[in-house]
Design an enzyme around this catalytic site. Sequence first.
Site, PDB file in Angstrom:
ATOM      1  N   GLU A 176     117.883  94.468 -20.983  1.00  0.00           N
ATOM      2  CA  GLU A 176     116.716  94.583 -21.874  1.00  0.00           C
ATOM      3  C   GLU A 176     115.738  93.435 -21.652  1.00  0.00           C
ATOM      4  O   GLU A 176     114.519  93.625 -21.658  1.00  0.00           O
ATOM      5  CB  GLU A 176     117.179  94.624 -23.337  1.00  0.00           C
ATOM      6  CG  GLU A 176     117.882  95.925 -23.658  1.00  0.00           C
ATOM      7  CD  GLU A 176     118.443  95.982 -25.061  1.00  0.00           C
ATOM      8  OE1 GLU A 176     119.284  95.102 -25.375  1.00  0.00           O
ATOM      9  OE2 GLU A 176     118.072  96.870 -25.832  1.00  0.00           O
ATOM     10  N   GLU A 199     126.641  99.199 -23.721  1.00  0.00           N
ATOM     11  CA  GLU A 199     126.786  99.204 -25.179  1.00  0.00           C
ATOM     12  C   GLU A 199     127.575 100.398 -25.689  1.00  0.00           C
ATOM     13  O   GLU A 199     128.356 100.285 -26.643  1.00  0.00           O
ATOM     14  CB  GLU A 199     125.404  99.199 -25.861  1.00  0.00           C
ATOM     15  CG  GLU A 199     124.686  97.867 -25.809  1.00  0.00           C
ATOM     16  CD  GLU A 199     123.856  97.684 -24.542  1.00  0.00           C
ATOM     17  OE1 GLU A 199     124.065  98.440 -23.564  1.00  0.00           O
ATOM     18  OE2 GLU A 199     123.002  96.783 -24.531  1.00  0.00           O
ATOM     19  N   GLY A 231     121.954  93.378 -23.054  1.00  0.00           N
ATOM     20  CA  GLY A 231     120.796  92.579 -23.452  1.00  0.00           C
ATOM     21  C   GLY A 231     120.122  91.920 -22.254  1.00  0.00           C
ATOM     22  O   GLY A 231     118.912  91.691 -22.266  1.00  0.00           O
TER      23      GLY A 231
END
Lengths: 258, 257
Positions: A112, A132, A109
Amino acid sequence: MKSFDFIETSIEGSVAVIELNRPRQLNSLNRKLVSELVEAMEHFDRNDQVRIIVLTGKGRAFSAGADIDEMTDDDPISLELLNQFADWDRFALIKKPLIGAVKGFVFGGGFELALCCDILIAASGTEFSFPEVGLGVMPGAGGTQRLTKLAGRTKALEWLWTGERVSAEDALRYGVINKIVASELLMEEALKFANRLAKQPPLSLRLIKDSVNKAVDSSLSEGMQYERKNFYLLFATQDQKEGMNAFIEKRKPDYRGK
Amino acid sequence: MFETIRYEVKDAVAWLYLNRPDSLNAFVAKMNREVKVAVKTASNDEQVRCIVITGEGRAFCSGQDLSEVDEQMDHGQVLRDHYGPMIKQIRLCDKPIVAAVNGVAAGAGFSLALACDFRVVSERASFLNAFIHVGLIPDSGNLYYLSQLVGQTKAVELSILGEKVSATDALHMGLASKVYPFESWEEDVAAFAGRLATLPTKAIGLIKRSLMAIPQLSFEDYLEHEAQGQRIAGLTNDHREGVTAFMEKRKPVFSGQ
């Protein structure tokens, strides 16, 4: 501005700085942090004093990823009802230039979030990764989409499938980041770049971002029409008059963002 | 703490002794790992301002311990798993690293010495790129460093002919910085390391970083890299101390900060 639990904000001149502030958890992203982040960014996006937003992390890592504890018990329905990624969608709507100053780990994340920035400056030694896959899932906040747009399908698949750590040099080579600077100078260089942009006419920056984003997401002919309208629109600004007059009068322009 | 090496810190210098004298300090996987850990420990220890790697007994390091070699093994994987991480750890270190080559440095032992910033050698030392004699290629970064240090002509000679290089020849071809007599070896090495430990440590690290960056940068990019390095150096206490000492016409006392 109000105070937050998981981030810290400040304004210096016309540059706003947002720092992820969970250094002991390597700035792992919990849902509260993300919503604080959106709130701060939208606030600065509307604040006239602010022209550029810089996003960084306190401590040795930008962000090691999402808070896994928070989602171990989730199921598809709870995730749909929670609709947590709606917050993430709002990052893409920020109109002002968003500069990410990243270091250490930029994982999951955190990666991201970095990919939501318009410009990325990385400290030497920074590592990027989408781990992930190792947890039996995959990125869910734009990782597969934004990375592919930047680096292309070939490298995106390799990195997303293996979860391997990507060096700052490789990230630079494949167009994921803009530059690498000495780690000691990360903030200094990021702010230097931010202040340089802050001297540019804000409405130009704004409509350039809008047009470039259009290019990523639409056909060339549609994008060309869109660009043209934005180009015409800038002729309605005071800064266009100022810029062109200054050029003719051989002096430095003074842009007001109007 | 360690089995195959001895590690001690004295007067800002970390001493790392390869300690398998019975097998001329040959590498086993454990020694790769322990060298890596020791270099990392020294890198992170704020007291340490110089690292010395040397050998116990009469050899510096004779390379891979052949008794650990199994003909079924994947030679490439051994490098990826054991030698590569050790050499990378040395390359990551911002502090000056000295190979004090007390005796023969052969094979991967030669490579280890090449990965260090300085090679100071005993008059009894020698270098041998022995790989060719067993039908292998120089590894653990050997050719990368060797070609930079001595140029293509000599790198080819040493690696393909596999001839022994004496201490004096090593000095002449730019492989070694100093040759010390056997009688005063330990004092001379200690004095050299001690001198490095009093220099501006941060600036040394920045010089190392610049030199390492050169092969991958264009000249334009190098100048930017250099500007960032000088900005960092310009902010150190040691820079201020250097300038102050110069103005006051005295010797600077650098703290490494």
